[in-house]
Design a protein around this motif. Structure first.
Motif, mmCIF file in Angstrom:
data_model
loop_
_atom_site.group_PDB
_atom_site.id
_atom_site.type_symbol
_atom_site.label_atom_id
_atom_site.label_comp_id
_atom_site.label_asym_id
_atom_site.label_seq_id
_atom_site.Cartn_x
_atom_site.Cartn_y
_atom_site.Cartn_z
ATOM 1 N N LEU A 136 0.926 -1.854 -0.031
ATOM 2 C CA LEU A 136 -0.702 0.131 -0.496
ATOM 3 C C LEU A 136 0.185 0.802 -0.128
ATOM 4 O O LEU A 136 0.420 1.988 -0.554
ATOM 5 C CB LEU A 136 -0.996 0.101 1.727
ATOM 6 C CG LEU A 136 -2.010 1.149 1.488
ATOM 7 C CD1 LEU A 136 -2.678 0.418 -0.187
ATOM 8 C CD2 LEU A 136 -3.070 0.919 2.911
ATOM 9 N N VAL A 141 1.731 2.020 -2.980
ATOM 10 C CA VAL A 141 0.958 2.224 -3.999
ATOM 11 C C VAL A 141 0.931 4.054 -3.457
ATOM 12 O O VAL A 141 0.412 4.825 -5.009
ATOM 13 C CB VAL A 141 0.019 1.989 -3.877
ATOM 14 C CG1 VAL A 141 -1.641 2.440 -4.361
ATOM 15 C CG2 VAL A 141 -0.075 0.263 -5.101
ATOM 16 N N LYS A 142 0.640 4.137 -2.994
ATOM 17 C CA LYS A 142 0.741 6.014 -2.858
ATOM 18 C C LYS A 142 1.825 6.490 -2.703
ATOM 19 O O LYS A 142 1.415 7.686 -3.320
ATOM 20 C CB LYS A 142 0.826 6.008 -0.306
ATOM 21 C CG LYS A 142 -0.837 4.993 -0.069
ATOM 22 C CD LYS A 142 -0.193 5.191 1.639
ATOM 23 C CE LYS A 142 -1.805 4.815 1.973
ATOM 24 N NZ LYS A 142 -1.408 4.621 3.555
ATOM 25 N N LEU A 160 1.301 6.628 -6.658
ATOM 26 C CA LEU A 160 -0.104 7.895 -6.748
ATOM 27 C C LEU A 160 -0.010 9.073 -6.420
ATOM 28 O O LEU A 160 -0.429 10.406 -7.381
ATOM 29 C CB LEU A 160 -1.449 7.306 -5.890
ATOM 30 C CG LEU A 160 -1.872 6.212 -6.574
ATOM 31 C CD1 LEU A 160 -3.104 5.517 -5.359
ATOM 32 C CD2 LEU A 160 -2.145 6.851 -8.013
ATOM 33 N N ALA A 161 1.255 9.285 -5.382
ATOM 34 C CA ALA A 161 1.301 10.650 -5.217
ATOM 35 C C ALA A 161 2.350 11.958 -5.995
ATOM 36 O O ALA A 161 1.824 13.210 -6.609
ATOM 37 C CB ALA A 161 2.382 10.749 -3.368
ATOM 38 N N LEU A 180 1.276 0.828 -11.231
ATOM 39 C CA LEU A 180 0.511 1.010 -10.508
ATOM 40 C C LEU A 180 -0.503 -0.176 -10.517
ATOM 41 O O LEU A 180 -1.134 -0.758 -8.966
ATOM 42 C CB LEU A 180 -0.537 2.102 -10.224
ATOM 43 C CG LEU A 180 -0.586 3.376 -10.123
ATOM 44 C CD1 LEU A 180 -0.718 4.255 -10.836
ATOM 45 C CD2 LEU A 180 -0.838 3.465 -8.564
ATOM 46 N N LYS A 227 -7.542 4.375 1.713
ATOM 47 C CA LYS A 227 -6.653 4.158 2.628
ATOM 48 C C LYS A 227 -5.486 3.881 0.891
ATOM 49 O O LYS A 227 -4.069 3.829 1.001
ATOM 50 C CB LYS A 227 -6.355 2.322 3.423
ATOM 51 C CG LYS A 227 -6.579 2.697 4.943
ATOM 52 C CD LYS A 227 -6.318 1.910 5.130
ATOM 53 C CE LYS A 227 -7.412 1.552 6.651
ATOM 54 N NZ LYS A 227 -7.282 -0.026 7.581
ATOM 55 N N TRP A 228 -5.677 4.290 -0.030
ATOM 56 C CA TRP A 228 -4.857 4.192 -1.404
ATOM 57 C C TRP A 228 -4.056 5.324 -1.602
ATOM 58 O O TRP A 228 -2.933 5.418 -1.739
ATOM 59 C CB TRP A 228 -6.150 4.029 -2.721
ATOM 60 C CG TRP A 228 -6.404 2.723 -2.995
ATOM 61 C CD1 TRP A 228 -7.127 3.049 -2.871
ATOM 62 C CD2 TRP A 228 -5.631 1.645 -3.411
ATOM 63 N NE1 TRP A 228 -8.100 0.806 -3.320
ATOM 64 C CE2 TRP A 228 -6.264 0.341 -3.561
ATOM 65 C CE3 TRP A 228 -4.209 1.039 -3.279
ATOM 66 C CZ2 TRP A 228 -6.428 -0.551 -3.201
ATOM 67 C CZ3 TRP A 228 -4.100 -0.054 -3.624
ATOM 68 C CH2 TRP A 228 -5.595 -1.009 -3.566
ATOM 69 N N PHE A 229 -4.526 6.604 -0.162
ATOM 70 C CA PHE A 229 -3.659 7.910 -1.049
ATOM 71 C C PHE A 229 -2.910 7.668 0.885
ATOM 72 O O PHE A 229 -3.716 8.096 1.506
ATOM 73 C CB PHE A 229 -4.662 8.804 -1.102
ATOM 74 C CG PHE A 229 -6.042 8.174 -2.436
ATOM 75 C CD1 PHE A 229 -4.614 8.160 -4.217
ATOM 76 C CD2 PHE A 229 -7.093 7.588 -2.681
ATOM 77 C CE1 PHE A 229 -5.200 8.820 -5.188
ATOM 78 C CE2 PHE A 229 -7.502 7.822 -3.559
ATOM 79 C CZ PHE A 229 -6.935 7.684 -4.725
ATOM 80 N N ALA A 230 -2.238 8.654 0.716
ATOM 81 C CA ALA A 230 -1.289 9.138 1.538
ATOM 82 C C ALA A 230 -2.112 10.294 1.687
ATOM 83 O O ALA A 230 -1.630 10.353 3.419
ATOM 84 C CB ALA A 230 0.500 8.967 1.228
ATOM 85 N N ASP A 260 -2.534 14.238 -2.107
ATOM 86 C CA ASP A 260 -2.793 13.260 -3.509
ATOM 87 C C ASP A 260 -4.282 13.359 -3.808
ATOM 88 O O ASP A 260 -3.677 12.730 -5.394
ATOM 89 C CB ASP A 260 -1.553 11.882 -2.810
ATOM 90 C CG ASP A 260 -0.370 12.490 -2.754
ATOM 91 O OD1 ASP A 260 0.416 13.390 -2.889
ATOM 92 O OD2 ASP A 260 0.073 11.783 -2.263
ATOM 93 N N VAL A 316 -4.950 13.421 -7.685
ATOM 94 C CA VAL A 316 -6.055 12.051 -8.398
ATOM 95 C C VAL A 316 -7.376 12.511 -9.112
ATOM 96 O O VAL A 316 -7.738 11.842 -10.854
ATOM 97 C CB VAL A 316 -5.769 10.736 -7.670
ATOM 98 C CG1 VAL A 316 -6.547 9.749 -8.401
ATOM 99 C CG2 VAL A 316 -4.120 10.483 -7.841
ATOM 100 N N THR A 325 -7.450 0.455 -9.658
ATOM 101 C CA THR A 325 -7.135 0.710 -11.042
ATOM 102 C C THR A 325 -8.281 0.622 -12.238
ATOM 103 O O THR A 325 -7.860 1.597 -13.614
ATOM 104 C CB THR A 325 -6.086 -0.199 -11.472
ATOM 105 O OG1 THR A 325 -6.690 -1.936 -11.715
ATOM 106 C CG2 THR A 325 -4.902 -0.396 -11.083
ATOM 107 N N ILE A 351 -7.051 2.236 -15.444
ATOM 108 C CA ILE A 351 -6.281 1.750 -15.836
ATOM 109 C C ILE A 351 -6.466 -0.038 -16.483
ATOM 110 O O ILE A 351 -7.496 -0.237 -15.406
ATOM 111 C CB ILE A 351 -5.059 1.302 -14.857
ATOM 112 C CG1 ILE A 351 -4.697 2.763 -14.396
ATOM 113 C CG2 ILE A 351 -3.481 0.747 -15.642
ATOM 114 C CD1 ILE A 351 -3.390 2.537 -13.534
#
Lengths: 659, 130
Positions: free
Chosen positions: A285, A288-289, A292-293, A402, B28-31, B35, B39, B115, B120
């Motif tokens: 994870l 992935v983060k 994506l960032a 990704l 929880k895909w993003f920090a 971000d 996206v 995705t 994607i």
């Protein structure tokens, strides 16, 4: 020892072979050999000495070379050979001693001679290397002077009368040899050898005893160590048994939970895997983060690529159009020039009529196309701008990463889900069972197993120690077995030999003293028999066998004449022959030369009792046959005369009594 | 951009957008929210949705300088909208509002894959379900 025959060949004045029969009965022991000066009396004496010892001396006591003994006449005629054979009896055995020398040419030294000696005992040859010892055993060279008596060499006997000096030890030894003392000394030496051997044995025993004690102590220590190891091993075995019992008991207890034991272990495994999967998900994870960032524009990758393709196509089209426009402009320039001058600049042909009409039409067409040129440039600029802007977002690899990142996360989550389900199922099954108790039992089981393994390792270690200790003990025991036992006989043996040595030493000393007294008594008796001077009461022999004449008051007479020295020597020779353990013939060369008539008579009367065989080598000046022979009446076994052959050769003839 | 429009230096979300952001973050895909915000702009751009309508009740979330330090965001918007972009900040705000809504719906309501939501292609052979 009794001489049988002397055979001389080319020895001294005796050219060729000459035999002298010396075998006379004990009742007539005297052999008289007459010979004038220079005829060869001393040669007979020397022949006997040389044959016995391969050496002889001159009148000054110096050793003579063998080649000087060879007959000059024989050498002159080319006979470079000399030999002497002496036949004699000793202790019941018949001996024949032959000694020869041979030279290839007239010898100038003994080095030119080849010596050959043989000894036969009762017809059997004695090994060459044993001959000298065998002769010495019969008549040792050191005592020969008392049997082969040369009065002309009186100095060696006068020494006996002198104060103890340089030669007294030799004299004493010689006399003691005659008297048989060396045999006793040898016995004592043997005894001492035995004592030394016993002492060595005793020392060895003492050492062995010490080593024995040391070994016993070491063996005791080794046995103690072995016992300690055995004790340790027993303890270890007990502990191992206890641990085994514990493990067995726990195993029995666990057996009732055998069904759920597997579930417990699986649940623990599942929970562990769940923990691992959570971590795996976190890692995936996080990746992935991060992606994506940095690649937030990922959704636009596909549209961007389409737009990029369109932009590139627009650029290509605009470029193509612009190039076509340039070509058109060039054509317009050419066509307008041709139209203006009615002539083609390329082919230089005139333009007229219908051709000119086509040219005008073509020019119009070209001008019409040029009207869109600006649009083409704008399209090119727009395309390039779009391409530049979009290229930053053309990253197919980002999409792939990704996608993989999401797959990893989802896969981990799926596994977690599966594991969670399995965990839940297991927990449900274990809900009614004492998991803590099972865990405790399993812990105890593990501990017991661990303890058993530890004890087994310690046991193996101690068994190695035991093997080593046992080997050491075995070595010590073997060494102990090899040691000679503490034999009390060794000390007894040593004590006995020591005591015997002491006794023997004392006895030998007493015996020596007694012999000296005996010799002294005999010599004095003979001396008194031979003397004419009544004031000379007798002889005294000191510890070193030094001879002194004493008067009636037992006082030493300091100065005596040469004749009396000879009488003293003869007295000693007679006494020694009487006291000797080994009797031998006495050969006397010129024995009366210094004696007056009175003493000569007495000595002649005495001579038959001197030994069992007496050879007198005399000259007419000292013994008158007609006058003096009567004193030997009935005692002469053989009488010989040395006859002159030439000035340097002689022969021997029997002239008197034949035995 | 009309002469009367002012260039936006901050961007934000409406309450609905904020709610969508919260939902998206719960996946929880993003920090960070920033971000997810960016996206969401890309998702909206890809969806080619209509963003002509201005937002009402926007609460500022980010500074444009922080949101687009390298200028790539504006560049992307410009490359898509060209002269129509007007104020890229305003456009970005509207795109984010829309994009977050799409994402929240797809990720949470439809439980679509990330995705898929991002557009994607799921042509990977390593798919766990495969």
């Amino acid at each position: 020892m009794k001489l049988r025959r002397l055979t001389m060949e080319n020895f001294g004045p005796y050219v060729g072979k000459h035999e002298i029969d010396l075998d006379v009965p004990s009742s007539t022991p005297v052999i008289l050999v007459h010979g004038e000066n220079g005829r060869g009396k001393t040669s007979i004496y020397n022949a006997i000495r040389w044959c016995l010892y391969q050496t002889t001396t001159d009148r000054q006591g110096r050793e003579r070379s063998t080649h000087s003994l060879m007959s000059y006449d024989a050498l002159d005629i080319g006979e470079y050979f000399m030999g002497v054979t002496l036949e004699f009896e000793h202790d019941g055995d018949e001996y024949q001693l032959e000694r020869h020398v041979q030279a290839a040419r007239r010898p100038a030294s003994d080095a030119a001679l080849t010596f050959q000696t043989s000894l036969r005992q009762d017809g059997h040859f004695v090994p060459g290397e044993e001959i000298a010892d065998r002769i010495a055993n019969i008549l040792h060279p050191s005592i020969a002077r008392f049997f082969l008596f040369d009065a002309e060499m009186l100095s060696q006997y006068e020494a006996l009368v002198d104060e103890p000096g340089r030669d007294t030890e030799l004299v004493r030894n010689s006399i003691e040899r005659i008297l048989g003392l060396p045999a006793l000394q040898l016995m004592q030496a043997d005894l001492r050898t035995l004592r030394t051997a016993a002492e060595a044995k005793q020392l060895t025993t003492v050492k062995a005893t010490k080593r024995h004690d040391s070994l016993v102590a070491k063996i005791q220590q080794s046995q103690d160590a072995l016992a300690a190891i055995d004790g340790d091993l027993q303890s270890l075995q007990d502990l191992a048994q206890q641990a085994e019992a514990e493990r067995s008991a726990v195993s029995d207890e666990l057996r009732q939970f055998i069904d759920v034991q597997a579930d417990v272990r699986e649940l623990e495994s599942v929970e562990e895997q769940e923990r691992q999967e959570v971590e795996a998900e976190k890692r995936a994870l996080e990746q992935v983060k991060v992606m994506l960032a940095a690649g937030w524009w990922a959704p636009m990758v596909a549209p961007v690529r389409e737009r990029l393709a369109a932009a590139r196509a627009a650029i290509a089209a605009a470029t193509a159009n612009i190039q076509a426009d340039a070509t058109d402009r060039f054509l317009i320039h050419l066509l307008e020039h041709a139209a203006e001058h009615d002539r083609c600049d390329i082919c230089e042909q005139a333009i007229a009529g219908p051709t000119r009409g086509k040219l005008v039409s073509r020019l119009e067409e070209l001008h019409a196309r040029l009207k869109t040129a600006n649009d083409q440039h704008q399209a090119l600029a727009g395309g390039v701008k779009a391409q530049d802007a979009l290229q930053a977002f053309d990253d197919a690899d980002l999409l792939s990463r990704l996608r993989q990142g999401e797959v990893d996360v989802r896969r981990s989550r799926l596994r977690q889900h599966t594991l969670a389900n399995r965990g839940d199922e297991l927990r449900r099954r274990l809900r009614d069972h004492p998991k803590a108790e099972i865990s405790s039992l399993e812990h105890r089981l593990n501990l017991a197993g661990e303890r058993i393994r530890t004890l087994q390792a310690k046991t193996a270690e101690r068994r190695l120690d035991r093997a080593q200790q046992a080997s050491e003990l075995q070595g010590l025991q073997k060494e102990l077995q090899k040691l000679p036992g503490a034999d009390p006989r060794t000390s007894t043996e040593f004590a006995i030999y020591s005591a015997l040595d002491g006794v023997f030493e004392e006895a030998l000393s007493d015996f020596r003293s007694q012999l000296r007294i005996d010799v002294q008594d005999e010599a004095s008796a003979i001396f008194r028999e031979l003397r004419t001077e009544q004031g000379y009461a007798g002889l005294r022999i000191n510890d070193q066998f030094g001879l002194q004449v004493v008067d009636l008051n037992d006082r030493v007479i300091g100065e005596i004449s040469a004749g009396y020295s000879q009488i003293v020597a003869l007295s000693l020779v007679g006494a020694l022959n009487r006291c000797a353990t080994r009797v031998g013939p006495v050969v006397m060369d010129t024995p009366f030369g210094r004696l007056d008539v009175g003493h000569r008579e007495r000595i002649l009367r005495f001579i038959p009792s001197l030994a069992h065989q007496v050879i007198l080598l005399v000259q007419s000046g000292e013994l008158d046959r007609d006058r003096d022979l009567r004193y030997l009446a009935g005692k002469v076994g053989r009488e010989l005369t040395i006859q002159r052959v030439s000035h340097q050769s002689s022969r021997i003839e029997a002239t008197g009594v034949e035995a | 951009m009309s002469p009367t429009e002012r260039v936006r230096v901050t961007v934000g979300l409406t309450p609905a957008g904020s709610e969508a952001l919260t939902k998206v973050m719960s996946t929880k895909w993003f920090a960070t929210e920033m971000d997810a915000y960016k996206v969401a702009i890309a998702v909206a751009l890809r969806s080619e949705i209509n963003v002509d309508q201005p937002l009402v009740g926007v609460t500022t979330k980010f500074n444009m300088g922080s949101l687009d330090p390298d200028g790539k965001l504006v560049a992307l918007i410009d490359s898509v909208f060209g002269a129509r972009a007007g104020d890229p900040g305003a456009l970005a705000e509207r795109l984010a509002e829309q994009g977050l809504g799409i994402m929240a719906t797809k990720l949470l309501d439809h439980e679509e894959r990330l995705t898929d939501v991002l557009g994607i292609p799921s042509d990977s052979p390593s798919s766990p379900e495969s």
